[in-house]
Design a protein around this motif. Structure first.
Motif, PDB file in Angstrom:
ATOM      1  N   PRO A 153      21.170   0.989 -13.769  1.00 21.00           N
ATOM      2  CA  PRO A 153      21.633   3.378 -14.518  1.00 21.00           C
ATOM      3  C   PRO A 153      20.007   3.096 -13.960  1.00 21.00           C
ATOM      4  CG  PRO A 153      22.158   2.407 -16.622  1.00 21.00           C
ATOM      5  CD  PRO A 153      22.071   0.957 -15.551  1.00 21.00           C
ATOM      6  N   ALA A 154      19.723   4.287 -13.205  1.00 20.00           N
ATOM      7  CA  ALA A 154      18.413   5.041 -12.807  1.00 20.00           C
ATOM      8  C   ALA A 154      17.008   4.867 -13.872  1.00 20.00           C
ATOM      9  CB  ALA A 154      18.445   5.938 -11.820  1.00 20.00           C
ATOM     10  N   ASP A 155      17.868   5.416 -15.228  1.00 15.01           N
ATOM     11  CA  ASP A 155      17.235   6.131 -16.266  1.00 15.01           C
ATOM     12  C   ASP A 155      16.833   4.310 -17.206  1.00 15.01           C
ATOM     13  OD1 ASP A 155      19.872   5.189 -17.387  1.00 15.01           O
ATOM     14  OD2 ASP A 155      20.089   7.463 -18.569  1.00 15.01           O
ATOM     15  N   THR A 156      17.114   3.339 -17.034  1.00 17.73           N
ATOM     16  CA  THR A 156      16.792   2.225 -17.657  1.00 17.73           C
ATOM     17  C   THR A 156      16.376   1.016 -16.165  1.00 17.73           C
ATOM     18  OG1 THR A 156      19.473   0.866 -16.852  1.00 17.73           O
ATOM     19  CG2 THR A 156      19.175   2.472 -18.502  1.00 17.73           C
ATOM     20  N   LEU A 157      15.943   1.306 -15.433  1.00 15.78           N
ATOM     21  CA  LEU A 157      14.984   0.549 -14.566  1.00 15.78           C
ATOM     22  C   LEU A 157      13.289  -0.312 -14.976  1.00 15.78           C
ATOM     23  CD1 LEU A 157      14.716  -0.575 -11.653  1.00 15.78           C
ATOM     24  CD2 LEU A 157      13.791   1.024 -10.943  1.00 15.78           C
ATOM     25  N   GLY A 158      13.054   1.301 -15.257  1.00  9.21           N
ATOM     26  CA  GLY A 158      11.503   0.797 -16.759  1.00  9.21           C
ATOM     27  C   GLY A 158      11.375   0.214 -17.146  1.00  9.21           C
ATOM     28  N   ALA A 159      12.780  -0.285 -18.444  1.00 12.62           N
ATOM     29  CA  ALA A 159      13.523  -1.634 -18.949  1.00 12.62           C
ATOM     30  C   ALA A 159      13.441  -2.972 -18.210  1.00 12.62           C
ATOM     31  CB  ALA A 159      13.860  -1.018 -20.162  1.00 12.62           C
ATOM     32  N   TYR A 160      13.910  -3.532 -16.522  1.00 15.48           N
ATOM     33  CA  TYR A 160      13.938  -4.393 -16.254  1.00 15.48           C
ATOM     34  C   TYR A 160      12.993  -5.307 -16.622  1.00 15.48           C
ATOM     35  CZ  TYR A 160      15.925  -7.716 -13.413  1.00 15.48           C
ATOM     36  OH  TYR A 160      16.335  -8.864 -12.946  1.00 15.48           O
ATOM     37  N   ALA A 161      12.828  -6.263 -17.802  1.00 11.84           N
ATOM     38  CA  ALA A 161      11.699  -7.377 -18.128  1.00 11.84           C
ATOM     39  C   ALA A 161      11.205  -8.146 -17.009  1.00 11.84           C
ATOM     40  CB  ALA A 161      12.413  -8.253 -19.258  1.00 11.84           C
ATOM     41  N   TYR A 162      12.166  -8.382 -15.275  1.00 13.65           N
ATOM     42  CA  TYR A 162      11.658  -9.060 -14.366  1.00 13.65           C
ATOM     43  C   TYR A 162      11.107  -8.424 -12.981  1.00 13.65           C
ATOM     44  CZ  TYR A 162      12.524 -12.722 -17.890  1.00 13.65           C
ATOM     45  OH  TYR A 162      12.830 -12.656 -19.759  1.00 13.65           O
ATOM     46  N   SER A 163      10.370  -7.372 -13.389  1.00 12.26           N
ATOM     47  CA  SER A 163       9.857  -6.618 -12.532  1.00 12.26           C
ATOM     48  C   SER A 163       8.953  -5.983 -12.800  1.00 12.26           C
ATOM     49  CB  SER A 163      11.039  -5.920 -11.798  1.00 12.26           C
ATOM     50  OG  SER A 163      10.507  -4.465 -11.740  1.00 12.26           O
ATOM     51  N   SER A 164       7.588  -5.917 -11.422  1.00 12.85           N
ATOM     52  CA  SER A 164       6.016  -5.417 -11.967  1.00 12.85           C
ATOM     53  C   SER A 164       6.343  -3.717 -12.537  1.00 12.85           C
ATOM     54  CB  SER A 164       5.337  -5.457 -10.778  1.00 12.85           C
ATOM     55  OG  SER A 164       5.922  -5.337  -9.911  1.00 12.85           O
ATOM     56  N   TYR A 165       7.812  -3.778 -12.191  1.00 15.06           N
ATOM     57  CA  TYR A 165       7.689  -2.150 -12.605  1.00 15.06           C
ATOM     58  C   TYR A 165       7.516  -1.378 -13.537  1.00 15.06           C
ATOM     59  CZ  TYR A 165      10.230   2.847 -11.913  1.00 15.06           C
ATOM     60  OH  TYR A 165      10.464   4.280 -11.995  1.00 15.06           O
ATOM     61  N   PRO A 166       7.678  -2.116 -14.371  1.00 10.29           N
ATOM     62  CA  PRO A 166       7.319  -1.296 -16.790  1.00 10.29           C
ATOM     63  C   PRO A 166       6.117  -1.654 -16.761  1.00 10.29           C
ATOM     64  CG  PRO A 166       9.367  -2.910 -16.264  1.00 10.29           C
ATOM     65  CD  PRO A 166       9.160  -3.537 -14.658  1.00 10.29           C
ATOM     66  N   ALA A 167       5.590  -2.238 -15.808  1.00  9.70           N
ATOM     67  CA  ALA A 167       4.247  -2.530 -16.227  1.00  9.70           C
ATOM     68  C   ALA A 167       3.194  -1.426 -15.142  1.00  9.70           C
ATOM     69  CB  ALA A 167       3.787  -3.741 -15.084  1.00  9.70           C
ATOM     70  N   TYR A 168       3.792  -1.210 -14.049  1.00  6.70           N
ATOM     71  CA  TYR A 168       3.451   0.423 -13.642  1.00  6.70           C
ATOM     72  C   TYR A 168       3.519   1.246 -14.298  1.00  6.70           C
ATOM     73  CZ  TYR A 168       1.381  -1.899  -9.611  1.00  6.70           C
ATOM     74  OH  TYR A 168       0.833  -3.282  -9.034  1.00  6.70           O
ATOM     75  N   LEU A 169       5.178   1.668 -15.068  1.00  4.46           N
ATOM     76  CA  LEU A 169       5.079   2.173 -15.572  1.00  4.46           C
ATOM     77  C   LEU A 169       4.730   3.328 -17.422  1.00  4.46           C
ATOM     78  CD1 LEU A 169       8.756   3.133 -14.903  1.00  4.46           C
ATOM     79  CD2 LEU A 169       7.463   4.264 -13.833  1.00  4.46           C
ATOM     80  N   GLY A 170       3.981   1.595 -17.182  1.00  8.55           N
ATOM     81  CA  GLY A 170       3.527   1.821 -18.610  1.00  8.55           C
ATOM     82  C   GLY A 170       5.141   1.486 -19.731  1.00  8.55           C
TER      83      GLY A 170
END
Length: 294
Positions: free
Chosen positions: A134-151
């Motif tokens: 779900p979209a609201d958990t995308l920032g917790a996906y560990a094997y992507s650079s996205y969480p690093a950009y979100l902080g």
């Protein structure tokens, strides 16, 4: 990024991807993913490659890199070889892990707005886990650079984040909105290309010419697998070349739902099959009037 990227094949900005042979999983554990990242980073340091965006999925990977000194092929070959050897040892298997040669899509080479091209590709890569999250958990996906950009996770030292951060004003909220808000580009692998309105026959012509097959082969279903037909259906639908009813007739599909399913199969192939991704990219280049060597 600022300026247009250099057009040399091994230099500049690229979205690179590959998948498992026969669509098999290339990661079966978190250990596999950590080893892949370690091998990728080691090769990047060896060849002077900047890693800006990445995402690891079960069957494939995406990485956006800048190659200021070239060596794109050497970089990918080295980390893919090292990872495949270790993966085969851990899983007690033999043979290739990845499918053929990797796909590399140059970013911004022919665009007036290379920054936009980079952002569209980064958004596409970061959205990959939405197939199962779900979209609201995308920032917790560990094997992507996205969480690093979100902080939501610390940025590793090897991840170059300043370019995408500067384009988003160093604002995680703005990046999140850009990533998650539905956009027309979600339905086309055009990577920032500006494509004028095209008739479905023009799209079919471009795919047929790029695949080296006859136009009739794309209009009619065949008993054997027909990847070019699937890619053409996907591009016709994603570029909104005609109504679904008209496209159903053109592709000789009995129902509109049947055509939507045909196009969906093509969309999936372009996402996971490097040869189909290359075919779609070549067809889009033809529609843009780009004559890209190789």
């Amino acid at each position: 990024m600022g300026q247009k990227h250099r057009s040399h094949q091994q230099h500049g900005w690229f979205h690179i991807m590959n998948r498992g042979v026969d669509r098999q999983d290339i990661f079966v554990s978190d250990l596999d993913r950590r080893v892949f990242i370690d091998e990728m980073v080691t090769a990047a340091e060896e060849f002077g490659i900047e890693i800006h965006v990445y995402c690891l999925m079960a069957t494939h990977f995406h990485i956006i890199v800048n190659c200021p000194s070239g060596h794109l092929s050497e970089f990918v070959r080295e980390f893919a070889r090292a990872y495949a050897e270790g993966f085969n040892r851990r899983t007690k298997r033999e043979g290739p892990v990845f499918t053929g040669r990797f796909v590399s899509v140059p970013l911004g080479l022919d665009d007036d707005d290379p920054d936009r091209s980079f952002m569209v590709a980064a958004r596409y890569v970061h959205r990959n886990p939405l197939d199962f999250l779900p979209a609201d958990t995308l920032g917790a996906y560990a094997y992507s650079s996205y969480p690093a950009y979100l902080g939501t996770a610390p940025a590793p030292a090897w991840l170059t984040t300043d370019v995408l951060q500067s384009l988003c004003g160093s604002d995680p909220v703005r990046l999140r909105r850009f990533t998650l808000t539905p956009q027309p580009s979600d339905k086309t692998p055009a990577y920032g290309r500006v494509i004028a309105a095209a008739a479905p026959t023009e799209v079919i012509d471009a795919v047929a010419a790029s695949a080296g097959v006859t136009i009739d082969a794309l209009h009619r279903r065949r008993s054997e697998r027909n990847d070019a037909r699937l890619v053409a259906a996907h591009l016709c639908r994603s570029l909104r070349t005609a109504s679904t009813a008209e496209l159903s007739q053109l592709f000789a599909v009995a129902t509109q739902q049947g055509f939507r399913q045909l196009a969906a199969r093509g969309k999936k192939l372009v996402a996971v099959d490097p040869s189909c991704a290359r075919l779609a990219a070549r067809a889009l280049d033809r529609l843009c009037g780009v004559d890209r060597a190789g």
